[in-house]
Structure formats: C-alpha cells, structure tokens
Design a protein around this motif. Structure first.
Motif, PDB file in Angstrom:
ATOM      1  N   GLY A 170      28.850  24.355  -3.595  1.00  0.00           N
ATOM      2  CA  GLY A 170      27.762  23.421  -3.894  1.00  0.00           C
ATOM      3  C   GLY A 170      27.143  23.698  -5.254  1.00  0.00           C
ATOM      4  O   GLY A 170      26.746  22.770  -5.963  1.00  0.00           O
ATOM      5  N   THR A 171      27.068  24.976  -5.626  1.00  0.00           N
ATOM      6  CA  THR A 171      26.534  25.335  -6.947  1.00  0.00           C
ATOM      7  C   THR A 171      27.436  24.794  -8.051  1.00  0.00           C
ATOM      8  O   THR A 171      26.959  24.214  -9.035  1.00  0.00           O
ATOM      9  CB  THR A 171      26.408  26.864  -7.082  1.00  0.00           C
ATOM     10  OG1 THR A 171      25.554  27.363  -6.043  1.00  0.00           O
ATOM     11  CG2 THR A 171      25.816  27.241  -8.430  1.00  0.00           C
ATOM     12  N   ILE A 172      28.742  24.984  -7.903  1.00  0.00           N
ATOM     13  CA  ILE A 172      29.691  24.471  -8.896  1.00  0.00           C
ATOM     14  C   ILE A 172      29.586  22.957  -9.004  1.00  0.00           C
ATOM     15  O   ILE A 172      29.467  22.400 -10.108  1.00  0.00           O
ATOM     16  CB  ILE A 172      31.134  24.882  -8.529  1.00  0.00           C
ATOM     17  CG1 ILE A 172      31.303  26.392  -8.666  1.00  0.00           C
ATOM     18  CG2 ILE A 172      32.143  24.148  -9.423  1.00  0.00           C
ATOM     19  CD1 ILE A 172      32.646  26.906  -8.180  1.00  0.00           C
ATOM     20  N   THR A 173      29.599  22.278  -7.867  1.00  0.00           N
ATOM     21  CA  THR A 173      29.540  20.810  -7.854  1.00  0.00           C
ATOM     22  C   THR A 173      28.225  20.312  -8.443  1.00  0.00           C
ATOM     23  O   THR A 173      28.208  19.404  -9.282  1.00  0.00           O
ATOM     24  CB  THR A 173      29.697  20.283  -6.414  1.00  0.00           C
ATOM     25  OG1 THR A 173      30.914  20.784  -5.849  1.00  0.00           O
ATOM     26  CG2 THR A 173      29.734  18.759  -6.400  1.00  0.00           C
ATOM     27  N   GLY A 174      27.118  20.903  -8.011  1.00  0.00           N
ATOM     28  CA  GLY A 174      25.802  20.459  -8.467  1.00  0.00           C
ATOM     29  C   GLY A 174      25.580  20.715  -9.943  1.00  0.00           C
ATOM     30  O   GLY A 174      25.137  19.827 -10.683  1.00  0.00           O
TER      31      GLY A 174
END
Length: 273
Positions: free
Chosen positions: A48-52
């Motif tokens: 989620g960190t990478i995507t966000g």
C-alpha cells in the motif's frame, strides 16, 4: 557501477525504500505492543505504501506527459500496477474491521494529492504546514493504530501515547526533506523551513525529539526497547543537524529514510543478543 546506481535509483524512486521504512515501523509497533506477527497486514502496508506514494508522486506527471514518459517512469508505473494487484490480494485476507479503520487514512492520502480546495485548484499538500501534519498522521495511524486494531487490542492511553510519539518522530524525519526542498518548492507552498528558516526548523525538530524521548519513558520501562530507541534518537539528531539546503542526492531519500529500518534492526539485535 552504473548498473548498481540504476538499481538504487529505482529502489528509491519506486518507493520501495520508504515502504521498508513503514514496514520497519510496523515491526517496531509489534514489539512495543507485544503483537503477533501478521504477514498479511504487513505485506498489505508495504504494498500500500508503494502504491500510494507512487500514485501521489507520479500521477500528475503521467497525466501531463503520458506519451513521452521516460523508460524509468514507465518501469515504475508497471511495477506499481503489479504492486496494486498484490495489494488487492492481501486486502482480501484482512478482516473488514481493519480495512474500515484504514479508510480515513486512505482518504487523507488521496486528498493530499487530489485538488479539492479553493475551486478545486489546491490539495492538502498546498495548505501551509498541513503537508507535514497529514503525512505524519497517516504514518502514525497506519503503523500504530491499524496493527493494534487488527490484533484486537483495546485502544488504551499507552497506544495513544505511542501513536503521538510516532507522529512526532515522522515529523522530524520529514524535516530534512523539507530543508532540502526549500529551494525547489513553489512560493505558495509554505513548508516549515520556508516559513521559519532552517536554523529554527532544526530547533523545532530537537524540541519534538525531546518530547518523543519523554513519551518513550511513559510508554515502556523495558531496557531492551529503550536502548535501541536511544541509539535511533541520537542518530536522528545527527542527521537533522546535518541537513542543509544543499544535500547529497541520497542524504534524505536514502539515509534519513533508512533510520526507521536501522531502529528496527537495533531492536532485533537487542532482543536476540
């Protein structure tokens, strides 16, 4: 050597490094709150960190230059897409109650990048001082509150203090980035260093760190936890004091961002000693 530099740049620019920092803070929370290891939640947060982060950093660029994207940016887009697919899988493995608690933090992430203020020309990032508060609050929520909720912990004063400490630490971690970006940020983007100057920003960071140290002694009495924190505490002071407008390419984006990972490794070392 050039290949290694390309790999390192992709690792940083694709937000893998910042995702490991978030992952490290999650693992630190597990130690502090005595939570069981939850691989599904941890992978969910990592992906989620990478995507966000990549959505926030590159969405506008991709929209404006979608036909002339550099190869590296196209690679990041493809990488982010596969991370998003994996994120959906791990989201399915997580209880609905946990996902429900992530909604406010996800919304803040979206509003950080999407214009919705002043006739839809401004986002939260462009509101004075709000940028750093939003980012720190989202990190604190995702790395303290969400794992506690997922483990079925009651939200006690101790958890709230840990969340406050995490908020303060993330604010200080962001300050070297803001100091670096003073010369690049638009005049309208009133970050803390731009408003009060670099010297006063460092004093503010020191004050917040001292407060976080006081909170550490309120949160836990465990020496195996406090000693790694003290090592991290002094490392963060060193990097904060050395932060300047003119920085080396990797000073903030790699070394400062790596400090939560170093903190976690200290914790692992002391617990396995």
């Amino acid at each position: 050597m050039r290949f290694l530099k390309l790999v390192l740049d992709f690792y940083i620019n694709a937000s893998i490094h910042v995702a490991f920092s978030v992952y490290a803070l999650l693992r630190i929370t597990e130690v502090y709150l005595d939570l069981p290891y939850n691989s599904d939640l941890n992978y969910f947060m990592f992906l989620g960190t990478i995507t966000g982060y990549n959505s926030v950093k590159y969405a506008g660029v991709a929209k404006l230059h979608h036909k002339s994207l550099t190869k590296s940016l196209k690679n990041i887009q493809v990488f982010s897409f596969f991370c998003f697919l994996a994120l959906c899988y791990f989201a399915y493995q997580i209880p609905l109650k946990t996902l429900f608690y992530t909604i406010p933090f996800c919304l803040l992430t979206v509003l950080y990048a999407v214009p919705f203020l002043s006739g839809f020309h401004k986002n939260l990032r462009e509101v004075s001082y709000l940028k750093i508060i939003v980012v720190a609050f989202v990190w604190a929520g995702f790395t303290v509150l969400i794992p506690a909720v997922d483990a079925g912990k009651e939200i006690t004063l101790n958890i709230l203090l840990l969340m406050l400490q995490r908020f303060l630490i993330v604010v200080v971690l962001i300050l070297p980035f803001d100091i670096r970006d003073v010369q690049y940020d638009a005049i309208s983007l009133q970050t803390i260093p731009k408003k009060i100057g670099v010297a006063k920003t460092k004093k503010l960071g020191l004050t917040l760190l001292v407060f976080s140290l006081v909170l550490e002694y309120l949160i836990t009495a465990n020496t195996l936890v406090k000693t790694p924190f003290m090592l991290f505490f002094f490392l963060l002071i060193i990097f904060l004091m050395r932060a300047e407008k003119e920085q080396s390419k990797y000073f903030s984006s790699f070394w400062v961002e790596a400090l939560p990972i170093v903190w976690w490794l200290f914790l692992l070392g002391f617990h396995n000693f």
